[in-house]
Design an enzyme around this catalytic site. Structure first.
Site, PDB file in Angstrom:
ATOM      1  N   ARG A 170      27.010 -99.137  24.762  1.00 54.21           N
ATOM      2  CA  ARG A 170      26.532 -99.270  23.398  1.00 54.21           C
ATOM      3  C   ARG A 170      25.072 -99.724  23.465  1.00 54.21           C
ATOM      4  NH1 ARG A 170      31.581-101.962  23.565  1.00 54.21           N
ATOM      5  NH2 ARG A 170      33.190-100.982  22.262  1.00 54.21           N
ATOM      6  N   LYS A 193      32.262-105.706  22.887  1.00 52.60           N
ATOM      7  CA  LYS A 193      32.784-106.281  21.645  1.00 52.60           C
ATOM      8  C   LYS A 193      33.870-107.304  21.949  1.00 52.60           C
ATOM      9  CE  LYS A 193      31.897-102.504  18.394  1.00 52.60           C
ATOM     10  NZ  LYS A 193      32.520-101.558  17.438  1.00 52.60           N
ATOM     11  N   HIS A 261      24.448 -93.492  19.796  1.00 54.48           N
ATOM     12  CA  HIS A 261      25.887 -93.689  19.983  1.00 54.48           C
ATOM     13  C   HIS A 261      26.565 -92.393  20.401  1.00 54.48           C
ATOM     14  CE1 HIS A 261      29.077 -96.614  19.670  1.00 54.48           C
ATOM     15  NE2 HIS A 261      29.848 -95.748  19.054  1.00 54.48           N
ATOM     16  N   ARG A 264      27.081 -92.117  24.037  1.00 53.50           N
ATOM     17  CA  ARG A 264      28.279 -92.818  24.529  1.00 53.50           C
ATOM     18  C   ARG A 264      29.503 -91.908  24.397  1.00 53.50           C
ATOM     19  NH1 ARG A 264      30.994 -97.855  25.246  1.00 53.50           N
ATOM     20  NH2 ARG A 264      32.591 -98.273  23.674  1.00 53.50           N
ATOM     21  N   HIS A 287      37.296-100.035  25.381  1.00 55.22           N
ATOM     22  CA  HIS A 287      38.124 -99.918  24.180  1.00 55.22           C
ATOM     23  C   HIS A 287      39.371-100.771  24.316  1.00 55.22           C
ATOM     24  CE1 HIS A 287      36.289 -95.754  23.059  1.00 55.22           C
ATOM     25  NE2 HIS A 287      35.583 -96.759  22.605  1.00 55.22           N
ATOM     26  N   TYR A 296      37.261 -90.917  20.410  1.00 57.29           N
ATOM     27  CA  TYR A 296      35.961 -90.729  21.047  1.00 57.29           C
ATOM     28  C   TYR A 296      35.885 -89.394  21.761  1.00 57.29           C
ATOM     29  CZ  TYR A 296      32.969 -94.844  20.752  1.00 57.29           C
ATOM     30  OH  TYR A 296      32.085 -95.792  20.345  1.00 57.29           O
TER      31      TYR A 296
END
Length: 316
Positions: A170, A193, A261, A264, A287, A296
């Site tokens: 990211r 994240k 993005h 990615r 993830h 994705y």
């Protein structure tokens, strides 16, 4: 609740309700570490909601009244937002903010409004990612490098974009790297994240791009300093990366979906097309669920079930 006012004059929410809004936002920022961008969006969405309620009820939307919000009130607000031209996705986002606000009201003030959590938001079609083709990704990297006349800045931009595509990072992950991680080895530890850490393999071309940039960077080495520096020495801004990608895709005639993005997404999709295992790709992307990786990479349900069956053979 009373019928909506027909005077056409907007009624302001009470100072008490607005004070609660500000207290909630302050708590989000101080305790939960919400970003300034998130706080601005939440303030806008919830303030708009409070103004609507005041006008809808024909009187100030006081703090006590917030515990009596009905299903019809919430639906009327969502219909009003749609009538203003907001998309279903924007209304769903605003409803999420309103629900968070009411959840805090229930916990901190005992103002419980069950209708808010019970009301379903508008149906939103998931945005399917649109990865760029491998040749287009390479062209983007080359074009980004040609945008600056300053050699070290051009090398920096190439290194950033190469990491996004070559490691599936990211933007925030790439820009949060410190100089202490360089020179890059075969693996790179990334904090994503939720503070989750993961290891991602580093392609030789990505490591070489970072080293080319480091050799040209005019600032003194400092392991604790940002790896990618702005022209004044501070941490490189995400907006710069987004803008340089926008400039590059316009020069190449690529669609607006060719964003940082999207690189990615491209990393994940191209790995899968090369025979990569979906579970491994999930780990590389950081993830929490396989379903997110499925979106994705555009994996169909049949392929997903194959992966599940391989991971859980006793379930069949």
């Amino acid at each position: 609740m009373t019928a909506p006012t027909s005077s056409g004059t907007a009624t302001a929410p009470s100072g008490g309700a607005l004070a609660l809004l500000e207290e909630w936002l302050a708590q989000l920022g101080a305790v939960r570490g919400a970003s300034q961008k998130t706080l601005i969006a939440y303030r806008r969405d919830v303030a708009t909601y409070l103004r609507f309620l005041a006008d809808h009820w024909g009187g100030p939307a006081g703090s006590a009244a917030l515990a009596r919000v009905s299903t019809s009130d919430i639906r009327a607000w969502m219909a009003h937002e749609r009538s203003r031209g907001l998309s279903a996705r924007s209304v769903a986002r605003a409803l999420s903010a309103v629900r968070s606000f009411h959840a805090w009201l229930a916990e901190a003030r005992g103002l419980i409004a069950p209708a808010v959590t019970a009301t379903r938001g508008p149906r939103v079609k998931p945005r399917l990612p649109r990865p760029v083709a491998p040749d287009a990704a390479k062209a983007l990297i080359a074009t980004v490098g040609a945008q600056s006349l300053e050699p070290w800045v051009a090398a920096r931009d190439i290194a950033v974009v190469t990491l996004l595509y070559g490691c599936g990072l990211r933007i925030s992950e790439a820009l949060s790297l410190r100089q202490g991680v360089a020179p890059l080895g075969d693996m790179l530890k990334v904090r994503g994240k939720g503070g989750r850490e993961r290891l991602v393999p580093v392609l030789p071309v990505a490591a070489a791009a970072v080293e080319s940039y480091r050799r040209l960077m005019p600032f003194p080495p400092d392991p604790s300093a940002p790896l990618f520096r702005g022209v004044r020495g501070g941490e490189l801004n995400q907006r710069h990366v987004q803008q340089m990608m926008a400039n590059a895709r316009m020069q190449l005639g690529l669609p607006p979906t060719a964003t940082p993005h999207a690189l990615r997404h491209s990393f994940a999709t191209h790995l899968l097309e090369a025979g990569g295992d979906l579970r491994t790709i999930q780990e590389l992307l950081g993830h929490a669920t396989l379903a997110t990786t499925q979106v994705y990479t555009g994996v169909d349900q049949a392929r997903l079930m194959e992966v599940y069956a391989a991971a859980h053979p006793k379930a069949h």
